[in-house]
Design a protein around this motif. Sequence first.
Motif, PDB file in Angstrom:
ATOM      1  N   LEU A  69       0.837  -1.207   0.000  1.00 37.10           N
ATOM      2  CA  LEU A  69       0.000   0.000   0.000  1.00 37.10           C
ATOM      3  C   LEU A  69       0.874   1.259   0.000  1.00 37.10           C
ATOM      4  N   ILE A  70       2.000   1.178   0.692  1.00 35.28           N
ATOM      5  CA  ILE A  70       2.936   2.309   0.699  1.00 35.28           C
ATOM      6  C   ILE A  70       3.527   2.494  -0.691  1.00 35.28           C
ATOM      7  N   ASP A  71       3.832   1.389  -1.378  1.00 34.36           N
ATOM      8  CA  ASP A  71       4.348   1.481  -2.752  1.00 34.36           C
ATOM      9  C   ASP A  71       3.370   2.253  -3.637  1.00 34.36           C
ATOM     10  N   ASP A  72       2.094   1.879  -3.556  1.00 33.06           N
ATOM     11  CA  ASP A  72       1.065   2.554  -4.355  1.00 33.06           C
ATOM     12  C   ASP A  72       0.932   4.024  -3.969  1.00 33.06           C
ATOM     13  N   ALA A  73       0.967   4.291  -2.652  1.00 33.82           N
ATOM     14  CA  ALA A  73       0.842   5.673  -2.181  1.00 33.82           C
ATOM     15  C   ALA A  73       2.030   6.509  -2.627  1.00 33.82           C
ATOM     16  N   GLU A  74       3.227   5.919  -2.639  1.00 31.34           N
ATOM     17  CA  GLU A  74       4.405   6.654  -3.092  1.00 31.34           C
ATOM     18  C   GLU A  74       4.275   7.023  -4.566  1.00 31.34           C
ATOM     19  N   THR A  75       3.873   6.064  -5.383  1.00 31.08           N
ATOM     20  CA  THR A  75       3.701   6.320  -6.815  1.00 31.08           C
ATOM     21  C   THR A  75       2.674   7.422  -7.056  1.00 31.08           C
ATOM     22  N   THR A  76       1.540   7.306  -6.372  1.00 31.53           N
ATOM     23  CA  THR A  76       0.463   8.285  -6.543  1.00 31.53           C
ATOM     24  C   THR A  76       0.895   9.670  -6.070  1.00 31.53           C
ATOM     25  N   THR A  77       1.539   9.734  -4.912  1.00 33.93           N
ATOM     26  CA  THR A  77       1.927  11.025  -4.346  1.00 33.93           C
ATOM     27  C   THR A  77       2.998  11.705  -5.193  1.00 33.93           C
ATOM     28  N   ARG A  78       3.985  10.945  -5.638  1.00 32.97           N
ATOM     29  CA  ARG A  78       5.016  11.540  -6.498  1.00 32.97           C
ATOM     30  C   ARG A  78       4.391  12.075  -7.789  1.00 32.97           C
ATOM     31  N   ARG A  79       3.420  11.340  -8.330  1.00 31.85           N
ATOM     32  CA  ARG A  79       2.755  11.787  -9.554  1.00 31.85           C
ATOM     33  C   ARG A  79       1.949  13.060  -9.301  1.00 31.85           C
ATOM     34  N   LYS A  80       1.243  13.110  -8.161  1.00 27.22           N
ATOM     35  CA  LYS A  80       0.427  14.293  -7.871  1.00 27.22           C
ATOM     36  C   LYS A  80       1.273  15.523  -7.556  1.00 27.22           C
ATOM     37  N   LEU A  81       2.471  15.307  -7.046  1.00 29.62           N
ATOM     38  CA  LEU A  81       3.367  16.423  -6.743  1.00 29.62           C
ATOM     39  C   LEU A  81       4.262  16.793  -7.919  1.00 29.62           C
ATOM     40  N   ALA A  82       4.054  16.146  -9.049  1.00 31.10           N
ATOM     41  CA  ALA A  82       4.898  16.399 -10.224  1.00 31.10           C
ATOM     42  C   ALA A  82       4.828  17.861 -10.644  1.00 31.10           C
ATOM     43  N   ALA A  83       5.951  18.373 -11.076  1.00 32.06           N
ATOM     44  CA  ALA A  83       6.042  19.732 -11.609  1.00 32.06           C
ATOM     45  C   ALA A  83       6.251  19.601 -13.117  1.00 32.06           C
ATOM     46  N   ALA A  84       5.202  19.864 -13.883  1.00 28.16           N
ATOM     47  CA  ALA A  84       5.241  19.664 -15.331  1.00 28.16           C
ATOM     48  C   ALA A  84       6.345  20.469 -16.014  1.00 28.16           C
ATOM     49  N   THR A  85       6.693  21.603 -15.454  1.00 31.60           N
ATOM     50  CA  THR A  85       7.710  22.453 -16.089  1.00 31.60           C
ATOM     51  C   THR A  85       9.125  22.137 -15.611  1.00 31.60           C
ATOM     52  N   ARG A  86       9.260  21.167 -14.711  1.00 31.58           N
ATOM     53  CA  ARG A  86      10.590  20.841 -14.177  1.00 31.58           C
ATOM     54  C   ARG A  86      11.263  19.838 -15.119  1.00 31.58           C
ATOM     55  N   THR A  87      11.735  20.362 -16.228  1.00 33.44           N
ATOM     56  CA  THR A  87      12.424  19.535 -17.216  1.00 33.44           C
ATOM     57  C   THR A  87      13.715  20.220 -17.611  1.00 33.44           C
ATOM     58  N   LEU A  88      14.642  19.421 -18.024  1.00 29.97           N
ATOM     59  CA  LEU A  88      15.921  19.948 -18.483  1.00 29.97           C
ATOM     60  C   LEU A  88      15.818  20.152 -19.979  1.00 29.97           C
ATOM     61  N   GLY A  89      16.005  21.371 -20.398  1.00 30.21           N
ATOM     62  CA  GLY A  89      15.941  21.666 -21.820  1.00 30.21           C
ATOM     63  C   GLY A  89      17.187  21.181 -22.540  1.00 30.21           C
ATOM     64  N   THR A  90      17.229  21.421 -23.812  1.00 27.75           N
ATOM     65  CA  THR A  90      18.383  21.029 -24.612  1.00 27.75           C
ATOM     66  C   THR A  90      19.538  21.973 -24.323  1.00 27.75           C
ATOM     67  N   ILE A  91      20.662  21.389 -23.998  1.00 30.63           N
ATOM     68  CA  ILE A  91      21.866  22.191 -23.743  1.00 30.63           C
ATOM     69  C   ILE A  91      22.737  22.127 -24.984  1.00 30.63           C
TER      70      ILE A  91
END
Length: 119
Positions: free
Chosen positions: A80-102
């Motif tokens: 259940l903790i595994d599922d909660a971790e996956t769900t929580t990390r997904r819900k806290l995702a920052a869509a703009t937190r990506t590394l652009g092309t360098i």
Amino acid sequence: MSTEFIYRSHVRELLERVAAGADTRPGTAAEVAAAMMTTSLAGPLNSTGMGLYLRMWRKAGFSPVGDSTRDYYEDAVGPLIDDAETTTRRKLAAATRTLGTITCTGHHDPNCQFTAPGH
């Protein structure tokens, strides 16, 4: 993120993801631990919530607390903790937190955006 050890953990995990070529958008262990702390202030956590809080605390590399207690929660409700971790990390995702092309070649001229003034 205003507390140094939390911020350092957050940035460390993001840098590890960048180095591994992994997705930087999902929530970090520090972000999940902070969210669980806020949640615990609103009401008591159930076994899954407490187990998630302790797991994220450990993964974030914060000062050790009650390892035997963590083992109890992992043994009792680990899946259940595994599922909660996956769900929580997904819900806290920052869509703009990506590394652009360098496009930097490592040779900086005075007009390079990656060179600080006076560097």
